[in-house]
Design a protein around this motif. Structure first.
Motif, short mmCIF file in Angstrom:
data_model
loop_
_atom_site.label_atom_id
_atom_site.label_comp_id
_atom_site.label_asym_id
_atom_site.label_seq_id
_atom_site.Cartn_x
_atom_site.Cartn_y
_atom_site.Cartn_z
N SER A 1 67.12 47.04 15.79
CA SER A 1 67.46 47.74 17.02
C SER A 1 66.51 48.92 17.18
CB SER A 1 68.91 48.22 17.00
OG SER A 1 69.04 49.39 16.22
N PHE A 2 66.63 49.61 18.31
CA PHE A 2 65.83 50.81 18.54
C PHE A 2 66.49 52.06 17.94
CE2 PHE A 2 64.42 48.28 22.36
CZ PHE A 2 63.10 48.14 21.95
N ALA A 3 67.60 51.89 17.22
CA ALA A 3 68.33 53.03 16.66
C ALA A 3 67.41 53.86 15.77
CB ALA A 3 69.52 52.53 15.85
N ARG A 4 67.47 55.19 15.95
CA ARG A 4 66.58 56.06 15.19
C ARG A 4 67.17 56.49 13.85
NH1 ARG A 4 63.98 60.22 19.70
NH2 ARG A 4 62.97 58.61 20.97
N ARG A 5 68.46 56.73 13.80
CA ARG A 5 69.04 57.31 12.59
C ARG A 5 70.13 56.45 11.97
NH1 ARG A 5 69.50 63.82 13.95
NH2 ARG A 5 67.29 64.11 14.44
N LYS A 6 70.33 55.25 12.47
CA LYS A 6 71.38 54.40 11.93
C LYS A 6 70.96 53.86 10.57
CE LYS A 6 74.39 50.56 13.25
NZ LYS A 6 74.71 49.58 14.30
N GLU A 7 71.83 54.02 9.57
CA GLU A 7 71.52 53.52 8.23
C GLU A 7 71.63 52.00 8.19
OE1 GLU A 7 74.02 55.43 5.41
OE2 GLU A 7 73.02 57.37 5.59
N MET A 8 70.78 51.38 7.39
CA MET A 8 70.79 49.93 7.28
C MET A 8 71.94 49.46 6.40
SD MET A 8 67.74 47.28 6.21
CE MET A 8 67.49 48.00 4.58
N VAL A 9 72.67 48.47 6.89
CA VAL A 9 73.75 47.84 6.13
C VAL A 9 73.17 46.62 5.42
CG1 VAL A 9 75.95 46.63 6.27
CG2 VAL A 9 75.52 48.62 7.74
N ILE A 10 73.35 46.55 4.11
CA ILE A 10 72.89 45.39 3.34
C ILE A 10 74.11 44.54 3.01
CG2 ILE A 10 71.73 44.59 1.27
CD1 ILE A 10 70.12 47.17 1.29
N GLU A 11 74.17 43.36 3.61
CA GLU A 11 75.32 42.47 3.46
C GLU A 11 75.30 41.80 2.08
OE1 GLU A 11 77.63 42.20 5.63
OE2 GLU A 11 76.80 42.81 7.57
N PRO A 12 76.45 41.31 1.62
CA PRO A 12 76.46 40.53 0.37
C PRO A 12 75.52 39.34 0.48
CG PRO A 12 78.69 41.06 1.06
CD PRO A 12 77.80 41.45 2.19
N PRO A 13 74.93 38.91 -0.62
CA PRO A 13 74.00 37.77 -0.57
C PRO A 13 74.71 36.46 -0.27
CG PRO A 13 74.45 38.39 -2.83
CD PRO A 13 75.08 39.45 -1.98
N VAL A 14 73.92 35.50 0.19
CA VAL A 14 74.41 34.14 0.43
C VAL A 14 73.72 33.21 -0.56
CG1 VAL A 14 74.42 32.22 2.06
CG2 VAL A 14 74.85 34.53 2.88
N TYR A 15 74.51 32.32 -1.19
CA TYR A 15 73.97 31.32 -2.12
C TYR A 15 74.14 29.94 -1.48
CZ TYR A 15 74.15 35.24 -5.31
OH TYR A 15 73.98 36.48 -5.88
N LEU A 16 73.03 29.26 -1.23
CA LEU A 16 73.08 28.02 -0.48
C LEU A 16 73.80 26.90 -1.21
CD1 LEU A 16 69.48 28.08 1.05
CD2 LEU A 16 71.64 28.69 2.14
N ASP A 17 73.88 26.97 -2.54
CA ASP A 17 74.61 25.95 -3.27
C ASP A 17 76.12 26.18 -3.22
OD1 ASP A 17 74.63 28.19 -4.91
OD2 ASP A 17 74.44 27.04 -6.77
#
Length: 226
Positions: A198-214
Motif C-alpha cells: 500500500s501507499f501507507a507511510r508508517r504502517k508496520e508490516m504484519v508477518i503472517e504465520p507460514p504456509v506449508y504446502l504439504d
C-alpha cells in the motif's frame, strides 16, 4: 474441458490445456487477499479468472480483469458466467490499460526473466512465465498508477526475489504491509512469498504465520466478508 473446484470456495473453474493452469500459488494468493464490500478489484493477467473467482467470495462492488489474449478473456468470461459472477473483462496490456483507479489490484506475475533459458514455445505459457510483456518495474509503476491512495496490491512471487520486490515497489511509494511465506514442507527452503503493498507511510508490516504446502488440507476454507 471438465470443471474443477477452486480450493477453499464453492466456485468451479474451466481450464485450458494450452494456457497456464491454476496452481498452488494461485490458491495461496486467492486466500491471502482481504477485500471489502465497497472495493473495486483489478486482476492483472486474469487468464482463466481464478483470482476473480476468489475475489468474488468477498462480494466486492466491482470486478475487472485484463489479459493479453482474447482466448484467455473468453475463458474467464465462461468461468464468470458459470459461477454467476459479474466482471468487466478486457484484452489489454497493463501498460496500455486506462480506467478509474481501483481499491485492490491482484497479480500472479511472470517470474522469470526472458534472458534466461526457460523459454516456452507456447505463447500463453511464455507470457505467463517470462517477464517480456510485464517486467517487475512496469508492474509496480502501473499498479501505482491504477491504485487509489488508500488501495492495496496483492502479489505472489518467488521467495528468492523478496528484496527485489520490496526495493522495486519502494521506487513507486509502495510499501509492504503484510507478508506470508510458503514452504513445500517444514525444514525446506522458502518457495513463494505473498505480499500486500500500500501507499501507507508508517504502517508496520504484519508477518503472517507460514504456509506449508504439504499440509494443504489445513488451509483456511472460504472467505469472510469485511
Amino acid at each position: 474441458m471438465k470443471p474443477e473446484y477452486v480450493y477453499g470456495t464453492d466456485c468451479v473453474l474451466y481450464q485450458s490445456e494450452e494456457m497456464f493452469r491454476m496452481n498452488s500459488d494461485s490458491e495461496l494468493l486467492g486466500l491471502f487477499m482481504r477485500l471489502k464490500h465497497r472495493d473495486s478489484v483489478l486482476d492483472i493477467g486474469t487468464n482463466n479468472g481464478v483470482l476473480l473467482l476468489y475475489a468474488s467470495c468477498w462480494k466486492p462492488k466491482h470486478l475487472c480483469g485484463i489479459d493479453l489474449f482474447e482466448e484467455a478473456i473468453n475463458l474467464a468470461s465462461k468461468n464468470m458466467d458459470t459461477n454467476h459472477v459479474e466482471a468487466e473483462l478486457h484484452v489489454s496490456r497493463l501498460q496500455d490499460f486506462r480506467h478509474e483507479r481501483f481499491d485492490v489490484l491482484v497479480c500472479n506475475p511472470p517470474y522469470f526473466s526472458q534472458s534466461g533459458t526457460m523459454v516456452s514455445e507456447n505463447r500463453y505459457l511464455e507470457a505467463a512465465r517470462h517477464d517480456t510483456n510485464l517486467p517487475m518495474e512496469e508492474l509496480f509503476a502501473n499498479a501505482a498508477r491504477l491504485m487509489k491512495d488508500t488501495g492495496r496490491l496483492y502479489i505472489v512471487h518467488r521467495a528468492s526475489r523478496l528484496m527485489d520486490l520490496i526495493m522495486c515497489a519502494s521506487e513507486y511509494r509502495l510499501r509492504p504491509v503484510r507478508l506470508q511465506i510458503a514452504y513445500e514442507a517444514e525444514g525446506k527452503a522458502a518457495r513463494s512469498v505473498l505480499l500486500e503493498f500500500s501507499f501507507a507511510r508508517r504502517k508496520e508490516m504484519v508477518i503472517e504465520p507460514p504456509v506449508y504446502l504439504d499440509q494443504r488440507e489445513t488451509y483456511p476454507k472460504g472467505c469472510e466478508t469485511v
